[in-house]
Design a protein around this motif. Structure first.
Motif, PDB file in Angstrom:
ATOM      1  N   GLY A 148       0.921  -1.167   0.034  1.00  0.00           N
ATOM      2  CA  GLY A 148       0.001  -0.078   0.028  1.00  0.00           C
ATOM      3  C   GLY A 148       0.755   1.238   0.012  1.00  0.00           C
ATOM      4  O   GLY A 148       1.824   1.399  -0.679  1.00  0.00           O
ATOM      5  N   ASP A 149       0.504   2.209   0.991  1.00  0.00           N
ATOM      6  CA  ASP A 149       1.223   3.465   1.011  1.00  0.00           C
ATOM      7  C   ASP A 149       2.234   3.458   2.000  1.00  0.00           C
ATOM      8  O   ASP A 149       2.714   4.715   2.566  1.00  0.00           O
ATOM      9  N   ARG A 150       2.980   2.421   2.294  1.00  0.00           N
ATOM     10  CA  ARG A 150       4.135   2.429   3.086  1.00  0.00           C
ATOM     11  C   ARG A 150       5.336   2.168   2.393  1.00  0.00           C
ATOM     12  O   ARG A 150       5.470   1.752   1.317  1.00  0.00           O
ATOM     13  N   VAL A 151       6.302   2.833   3.310  1.00  0.00           N
ATOM     14  CA  VAL A 151       7.743   2.891   2.654  1.00  0.00           C
ATOM     15  C   VAL A 151       8.772   2.330   3.717  1.00  0.00           C
ATOM     16  O   VAL A 151       8.334   2.304   4.782  1.00  0.00           O
ATOM     17  N   VAL A 152       9.924   1.710   3.249  1.00  0.00           N
ATOM     18  CA  VAL A 152      10.834   1.267   4.054  1.00  0.00           C
ATOM     19  C   VAL A 152      11.935   2.182   4.205  1.00  0.00           C
ATOM     20  O   VAL A 152      12.308   2.856   2.885  1.00  0.00           O
ATOM     21  N   ILE A 153      12.361   2.488   5.117  1.00  0.00           N
ATOM     22  CA  ILE A 153      13.619   3.666   5.054  1.00  0.00           C
ATOM     23  C   ILE A 153      14.572   3.146   6.041  1.00  0.00           C
ATOM     24  O   ILE A 153      14.324   2.314   6.928  1.00  0.00           O
ATOM     25  N   GLU A 154      15.914   3.461   5.775  1.00  0.00           N
ATOM     26  CA  GLU A 154      17.056   3.365   6.307  1.00  0.00           C
ATOM     27  C   GLU A 154      17.447   4.556   7.360  1.00  0.00           C
ATOM     28  O   GLU A 154      17.473   5.515   6.593  1.00  0.00           O
ATOM     29  N   ALA A 155      17.364   4.363   8.466  1.00  0.00           N
ATOM     30  CA  ALA A 155      17.446   5.938   9.189  1.00  0.00           C
ATOM     31  C   ALA A 155      19.085   6.092   9.065  1.00  0.00           C
ATOM     32  O   ALA A 155      19.820   5.364   9.303  1.00  0.00           O
ATOM     33  N   LEU A 156      19.117   7.462   8.995  1.00  0.00           N
ATOM     34  CA  LEU A 156      20.349   8.086   8.984  1.00  0.00           C
ATOM     35  C   LEU A 156      21.102   8.069  10.503  1.00  0.00           C
ATOM     36  O   LEU A 156      20.139   8.515  11.204  1.00  0.00           O
ATOM     37  N   ILE A 201      14.956   6.413   1.842  1.00  0.00           N
ATOM     38  CA  ILE A 201      13.952   5.293   1.287  1.00  0.00           C
ATOM     39  C   ILE A 201      14.710   4.363   0.380  1.00  0.00           C
ATOM     40  O   ILE A 201      15.324   4.521  -0.458  1.00  0.00           O
ATOM     41  N   VAL A 202      14.265   2.980   0.980  1.00  0.00           N
ATOM     42  CA  VAL A 202      14.976   1.871   0.160  1.00  0.00           C
ATOM     43  C   VAL A 202      14.000   1.147  -0.396  1.00  0.00           C
ATOM     44  O   VAL A 202      14.457   0.174  -1.470  1.00  0.00           O
ATOM     45  N   ALA A 203      12.700   1.191  -0.460  1.00  0.00           N
ATOM     46  CA  ALA A 203      11.619   0.537  -0.874  1.00  0.00           C
ATOM     47  C   ALA A 203      10.299   1.316  -0.797  1.00  0.00           C
ATOM     48  O   ALA A 203      10.068   1.900   0.297  1.00  0.00           O
ATOM     49  N   VAL A 204       9.484   1.250  -1.635  1.00  0.00           N
ATOM     50  CA  VAL A 204       8.110   1.956  -1.643  1.00  0.00           C
ATOM     51  C   VAL A 204       7.210   0.857  -2.003  1.00  0.00           C
ATOM     52  O   VAL A 204       7.233   0.085  -2.809  1.00  0.00           O
ATOM     53  N   GLY A 205       5.837   1.218  -1.483  1.00  0.00           N
ATOM     54  CA  GLY A 205       4.744   0.134  -1.849  1.00  0.00           C
ATOM     55  C   GLY A 205       3.913   0.649  -3.208  1.00  0.00           C
ATOM     56  O   GLY A 205       4.515   1.394  -3.672  1.00  0.00           O
ATOM     57  N   VAL A 221      -3.621   5.430  -6.029  1.00  0.00           N
ATOM     58  CA  VAL A 221      -2.874   6.892  -5.860  1.00  0.00           C
ATOM     59  C   VAL A 221      -1.365   6.747  -5.699  1.00  0.00           C
ATOM     60  O   VAL A 221      -1.005   5.993  -4.640  1.00  0.00           O
ATOM     61  N   ALA A 222      -0.515   7.099  -6.667  1.00  0.00           N
ATOM     62  CA  ALA A 222       0.833   6.638  -6.601  1.00  0.00           C
ATOM     63  C   ALA A 222       1.497   7.467  -5.396  1.00  0.00           C
ATOM     64  O   ALA A 222       0.795   8.595  -5.015  1.00  0.00           O
ATOM     65  N   LEU A 223       2.457   7.084  -4.758  1.00  0.00           N
ATOM     66  CA  LEU A 223       3.206   7.920  -3.873  1.00  0.00           C
ATOM     67  C   LEU A 223       3.923   9.029  -4.389  1.00  0.00           C
ATOM     68  O   LEU A 223       4.515   9.177  -5.411  1.00  0.00           O
ATOM     69  N   ASP A 224       4.176   9.973  -3.596  1.00  0.00           N
ATOM     70  CA  ASP A 224       4.810  11.016  -3.798  1.00  0.00           C
ATOM     71  C   ASP A 224       6.385  10.839  -3.674  1.00  0.00           C
ATOM     72  O   ASP A 224       7.145  11.768  -4.108  1.00  0.00           O
ATOM     73  N   VAL A 225       6.884  10.184  -3.136  1.00  0.00           N
ATOM     74  CA  VAL A 225       8.190   9.743  -2.850  1.00  0.00           C
ATOM     75  C   VAL A 225       8.719   8.532  -3.604  1.00  0.00           C
ATOM     76  O   VAL A 225       7.969   7.674  -4.122  1.00  0.00           O
ATOM     77  N   LYS A 226      10.158   8.417  -3.797  1.00  0.00           N
ATOM     78  CA  LYS A 226      10.682   7.140  -4.599  1.00  0.00           C
ATOM     79  C   LYS A 226      11.848   6.566  -3.895  1.00  0.00           C
ATOM     80  O   LYS A 226      12.319   7.316  -2.969  1.00  0.00           O
ATOM     81  N   GLU A 268      19.030  -2.898  10.302  1.00  0.00           N
ATOM     82  CA  GLU A 268      17.514  -2.401  10.696  1.00  0.00           C
ATOM     83  C   GLU A 268      16.898  -1.435   9.813  1.00  0.00           C
ATOM     84  O   GLU A 268      17.502  -0.346   9.347  1.00  0.00           O
ATOM     85  N   TYR A 269      15.895  -1.471   9.652  1.00  0.00           N
ATOM     86  CA  TYR A 269      14.915  -0.571   8.650  1.00  0.00           C
ATOM     87  C   TYR A 269      13.647  -0.234   9.814  1.00  0.00           C
ATOM     88  O   TYR A 269      13.318  -0.805  10.523  1.00  0.00           O
ATOM     89  N   LEU A 270      13.158   0.924   9.028  1.00  0.00           N
ATOM     90  CA  LEU A 270      11.738   1.379   9.763  1.00  0.00           C
ATOM     91  C   LEU A 270      10.653   1.453   8.733  1.00  0.00           C
ATOM     92  O   LEU A 270      11.071   1.869   7.443  1.00  0.00           O
ATOM     93  N   ILE A 271       9.653   0.725   8.733  1.00  0.00           N
ATOM     94  CA  ILE A 271       8.608   0.884   8.004  1.00  0.00           C
ATOM     95  C   ILE A 271       7.503   1.959   8.414  1.00  0.00           C
ATOM     96  O   ILE A 271       7.106   1.776   9.503  1.00  0.00           O
ATOM     97  N   ILE A 272       7.302   2.914   7.460  1.00  0.00           N
ATOM     98  CA  ILE A 272       6.174   3.752   7.857  1.00  0.00           C
ATOM     99  C   ILE A 272       5.125   4.233   6.738  1.00  0.00           C
ATOM    100  O   ILE A 272       5.619   3.650   5.798  1.00  0.00           O
ATOM    101  N   SER A 273       4.167   4.911   7.246  1.00  0.00           N
ATOM    102  CA  SER A 273       3.037   5.157   6.104  1.00  0.00           C
ATOM    103  C   SER A 273       3.701   6.483   5.578  1.00  0.00           C
ATOM    104  O   SER A 273       4.366   7.307   6.176  1.00  0.00           O
ATOM    105  N   GLU A 274       3.311   6.743   4.376  1.00  0.00           N
ATOM    106  CA  GLU A 274       3.484   7.899   3.501  1.00  0.00           C
ATOM    107  C   GLU A 274       3.002   9.230   4.331  1.00  0.00           C
ATOM    108  O   GLU A 274       3.727  10.176   4.255  1.00  0.00           O
ATOM    109  N   ARG A 275       1.836   9.191   5.128  1.00  0.00           N
ATOM    110  CA  ARG A 275       1.445  10.323   5.677  1.00  0.00           C
ATOM    111  C   ARG A 275       2.387  10.633   6.886  1.00  0.00           C
ATOM    112  O   ARG A 275       2.143  11.754   7.467  1.00  0.00           O
ATOM    113  N   ASP A 276       3.278   9.997   7.417  1.00  0.00           N
ATOM    114  CA  ASP A 276       4.433  10.445   8.478  1.00  0.00           C
ATOM    115  C   ASP A 276       5.328  10.888   7.878  1.00  0.00           C
ATOM    116  O   ASP A 276       6.341  11.461   8.494  1.00  0.00           O
ATOM    117  N   ILE A 277       5.681  11.099   6.664  1.00  0.00           N
ATOM    118  CA  ILE A 277       6.706  11.643   5.907  1.00  0.00           C
ATOM    119  C   ILE A 277       6.418  13.180   5.755  1.00  0.00           C
ATOM    120  O   ILE A 277       5.381  13.641   5.392  1.00  0.00           O
TER     121      ILE A 277
END
Length: 93
Positions: free
Chosen positions: A6-14, A39-43, A54-59, A80-89
């Motif tokens: 869905g509208d989730r993304v996987v990020i690698e925290a800096l 961002i390392v992966a997008v839904g 509806v496509a995500l605004d991030v890539k 370690e990764y963090l999975i967040i919803s696009e609305r949290d960006i």
């Protein structure tokens, strides 16, 4: 690799600075959670009630700022990764 749904993304925290300007090493217990990541992966995007996607605004590759307590931490293949919803960006850097 993880494929978010869905509208989730996987990020690698800096990583944040681990030493203060005066040279004091900060232990993990007093460090703030990082709010920047890459961002390392997008839904596939958000699905509306009518079934339209509806496509995500991030890539993949975008550096972002996200909400402080957002997401779920996961560990895959030793990283370690963090999975967040696009609305949290909050912003793209």
């Amino acid at each position: 690799m993880i494929k978010p749904l869905g509208d989730r993304v996987v990020i690698e925290a800096l990583a944040k600075e681990e030493v203060t300007k005066s040279g004091i090493v900060l232990p993990d217990t007093v460090k703030e959670k990082p709010q920047e990541g890459k961002i390392v992966a997008v839904g596939t995007g958000k699905t509306l009630e009518n079934g339209q996607k509806v496509a995500l605004d991030v890539k993949v590759g975008d550096n972002i700022i996200f909400s402080k307590y957002a997401g779920t931490e996961v560990k895959v293949e030793g990283k370690e990764y963090l999975i967040i919803s696009e609305r949290d960006i909050l912003a793209i850097i």
